[in-house]
Enzyme design. Structure first.
Site, PDB file in Angstrom:
ATOM      1  N   GLY A  28     -87.733  15.701   3.850  1.00  0.00           N
ATOM      2  CA  GLY A  28     -88.213  14.920   4.976  1.00  0.00           C
ATOM      3  C   GLY A  28     -89.747  15.279   5.558  1.00  0.00           C
ATOM      4  O   GLY A  28     -90.537  14.386   5.959  1.00  0.00           O
ATOM      5  N   ASP A  44     -81.188  12.126  12.400  1.00  0.00           N
ATOM      6  CA  ASP A  44     -81.410  11.578  11.151  1.00  0.00           C
ATOM      7  C   ASP A  44     -80.364  11.569  10.183  1.00  0.00           C
ATOM      8  O   ASP A  44     -80.420  12.002   9.092  1.00  0.00           O
ATOM      9  CB  ASP A  44     -82.921  11.870  10.701  1.00  0.00           C
ATOM     10  CG  ASP A  44     -83.399  10.968   9.440  1.00  0.00           C
ATOM     11  OD1 ASP A  44     -83.078   9.971   9.521  1.00  0.00           O
ATOM     12  OD2 ASP A  44     -84.219  11.717   8.639  1.00  0.00           O
ATOM     13  N   VAL A  98     -89.835  20.542  -1.637  1.00  0.00           N
ATOM     14  CA  VAL A  98     -88.770  21.391  -1.917  1.00  0.00           C
ATOM     15  C   VAL A  98     -88.849  22.109  -3.092  1.00  0.00           C
ATOM     16  O   VAL A  98     -88.941  21.376  -3.936  1.00  0.00           O
ATOM     17  CB  VAL A  98     -87.420  20.783  -1.319  1.00  0.00           C
ATOM     18  CG1 VAL A  98     -86.227  22.011  -1.400  1.00  0.00           C
ATOM     19  CG2 VAL A  98     -87.481  20.108  -0.059  1.00  0.00           C
ATOM     20  N   LYS A 138     -89.092  25.209   1.559  1.00  0.00           N
ATOM     21  CA  LYS A 138     -89.911  23.904   1.818  1.00  0.00           C
ATOM     22  C   LYS A 138     -91.211  24.246   2.204  1.00  0.00           C
ATOM     23  O   LYS A 138     -91.523  24.801   3.328  1.00  0.00           O
ATOM     24  CB  LYS A 138     -89.064  23.166   3.092  1.00  0.00           C
ATOM     25  CG  LYS A 138     -89.659  21.954   3.466  1.00  0.00           C
ATOM     26  CD  LYS A 138     -88.827  21.091   4.809  1.00  0.00           C
ATOM     27  CE  LYS A 138     -87.611  20.580   4.246  1.00  0.00           C
ATOM     28  NZ  LYS A 138     -86.936  19.988   5.123  1.00  0.00           N
ATOM     29  N   GLY A 165     -88.044  18.498  -5.263  1.00  0.00           N
ATOM     30  CA  GLY A 165     -88.286  17.340  -5.029  1.00  0.00           C
ATOM     31  C   GLY A 165     -88.845  17.116  -3.576  1.00  0.00           C
ATOM     32  O   GLY A 165     -89.465  18.286  -3.107  1.00  0.00           O
TER      33      GLY A 165
END
Length: 530
Positions: free
Chosen positions: A49, A163, A53, A68, A46
């Site tokens: 941030g 975050d 990934v 990533k 998916g």
């Protein structure tokens, strides 16, 4: 590291708003890419941030990893710098509750940076809330306590996440909570005032809207928002537009938990309200204090349905565009609508059939304590996994004891005293004995899977990472053993007995020896200082 040539395909596949691919390489072909001649892309997971990934495989040591990839434009140095900062900040953290960073590289074909991380089997808490509603109270408290410990470690290392939200907290198949995505984290000492507010609005502390970069207390506020949502199914301030939500964070008080009639203990509500204090100075002293208060709570211990295995991590919600909002002070917040909370889901009423949740680290225990008689001293620290206590004894036996009833499930004999603490990974119990052997035992049946000989007593507790058992022996050697086959991968010699338990982080084995040295050894090859 110096990245090698990327083989076959160089285009990074783009992800559409429906989670599919938008142009670029075909997904099946893209999965054949190999980064730096080592990291094979296996399966798209998916969009995170800062990029895409992938599940990957480290060909050098056969380890499953997460990769990533930054969606990179050659002239966009800001995103690249942010991506590299994630590598530096997350890479500085070595804790079981933080997703580990193994490596960093760059695609020679197009210059795109990539980050190699620990692959976590499980789901993020945003998916858990979305798919199953509010977890049982005891589960929420356990998850929050685990996250608080990991957060305290980050803060002690000088790193503030900035975050925290349910989507950035993973719960593994075994109920272990891990913090991930340090994409906008930074070291506290390097924090400076900024007109760009980055983060997720529903979980952002009030001071962040006043050009403050945020510190450990800002993370505590975000943690309070997460805890509030886990308890109620909704964020503290759920407003219709960004400006109203900013205003709520700055000026409004969230609905009290007692008014929602959720049966939350008063001490827990007090903690949540302190975490959500507008003034950072009114929040708890630190994440370690939050952890202590959570563990001190007495919460309901009703039995819950057995948890299913999650299998592979599900794809995070894809990004669906961004929105910006400007405060009266001129601060611009960059928002991702996909990060906004879903429709609140109520806590299941008593007797309702709820969607099962992952098992927690601490099992349900009977209200009546129990004692299991071994007959000889027990110096091996026990471990608990899947509702079973595993422990060794000076009588040379390994015991599996039902954590609820205190009844014996099985007993396994070794040849001498056991002081090593067992570790349970993938349904197998691993531990050492004073008879000089390392044992792998089926956690369910108590039957032997394999036995590995060392040259002397094994008092060091083993660790298992990436399908390899790492353990020290009083024969002065460190051993790396294939966790499935029980065969030797490598041996490293120190100058004296080893009683220290190893730690494996970023592809390096760290441990101490009675020769007075602490060693850092390559986990893949067993090479160390000459």
């Amino acid at each position: 590291m110096n990245a090698g040539r990327v083989h076959r395909h160089s285009a990074i596949p783009r992800v559409g708003t429906d989670g599919g691919f938008d142009g670029g390489a075909d997904p099946e072909e893209a999965a054949a890419r190999v980064l730096a001649g080592r990291y094979e892309l296996v399966r798209f997971v998916g969009r995170g941030g800062m990029g895409e990934v992938w599940e990957g495989r480290d060909r050098a040591i056969g380890r499953r990893v997460a990769v990533k990839l930054l969606a990179y434009e050659q002239d966009d140095t800001a995103d690249a710098a942010l991506f590299l900062r994630e590598a530096r900040t997350a890479g500085a953290l070595h804790h079981g509750g933080v997703v580990a960073v193994f490596d960093l590289g760059q695609d020679d074909a197009d210059g795109s940076p990539f980050l190699v991380l620990e692959f976590v089997d499980g789901r993020d808490l945003a998916s858990v809330l979305r798919d199953g509603g509010v977890p049982p109270l005891r589960v929420v408290v356990d998850w929050a306590a685990q996250a608080a410990v990991a957060l305290a470690h980050a803060h002690d290392a000088g790193v503030v996440h900035r975050d925290l939200k349910p989507a950035n907290l993973m719960v593994t198949d075994g109920g272990v909570v891990k913090i991930l995505d340090f994409g906008i984290a930074r070291f506290m000492g390097s924090a400076e005032r900024s007109g760009n507010v980055m983060g997720t609005l529903a979980y952002m502390s009030p001071e962040r809207f006043d050009e403050q970069p945020g510190d450990a207390r800002s993370d505590l506020y975000s943690f309070g928002c997460v805890l509030y949502e886990l308890l109620t199914g909704r964020v503290p301030f759920d407003r219709g537009n960004p400006i109203e939500m900013m205003n709520a964070h700055l000026r409004r008080t969230p609905t009290r938990l007692v008014d929602l009639q959720l049966g939350v203990p008063a001490a827990l509500e007090e903690l949540v309200l302190e975490l959500l204090a507008k003034d950072p100075g009114d929040r708890p002293a630190g994440a370690d204090d939050v952890h202590r208060r959570l563990r001190a709570l007495t919460v309901s211990r009703e039995d819950a349905p057995p948890p299913p295995k999650f299998g592979r991590r599900r794809s995070p919600r894809p990004a669906t565009g961004t929105a910006t909002a400007r405060t009266a002070g001129g601060i611009t917040a960059v928002l991702n609508p996909a990060d906004q909370p879903a429709t609140p889901r109520p806590r299941p009423a008593a007797g309702d059939q709820a969607t099962p949740f992952p098992s927690v680290t601490a099992p349900t225990i009977t209200k009546k304590p129990w004692a299991f008689h071994v007959g000889t001293p027990v110096s091996s620290p026990p471990v608990v996994a899947g509702g079973v206590v595993y422990v060794g004894s000076d009588d040379g036996y390994v015991y599996a004891i039902d954590a609820t009833t205190g009844t014996k499930k099985w007993v396994f004999p070794t040849g001498n005293h056991i002081g090593s603490s067992p570790v349970v990974v993938g349904g197998v119990v691993y531990l050492g004995s004073d008879d000089g052997y390392v044992y792998a035992i089926d956690a369910t049946t108590g039957t032997k899977k394999w036995v590995f000989p060392t040259g002397n007593r094994v008092t060091s507790s083993p660790v298992v990472v990436g399908g390899v058992v790492y353990v020290g022996s009083t024969d002065k050697n460190v051993y790396a053993i294939d966790a499935t086959a029980g065969t030797k991968k490598w041996v490293f010699a120190t100058g004296n007995h080893i009683g220290s338990s190893p730690v494996v982080v970023g592809g390096v084995v760290y441990l101490g020896s009675d020769d007075g040295y602490v060693y850092a050894i390559d986990a893949a090859t067993g090479t160390g200082p000459v």
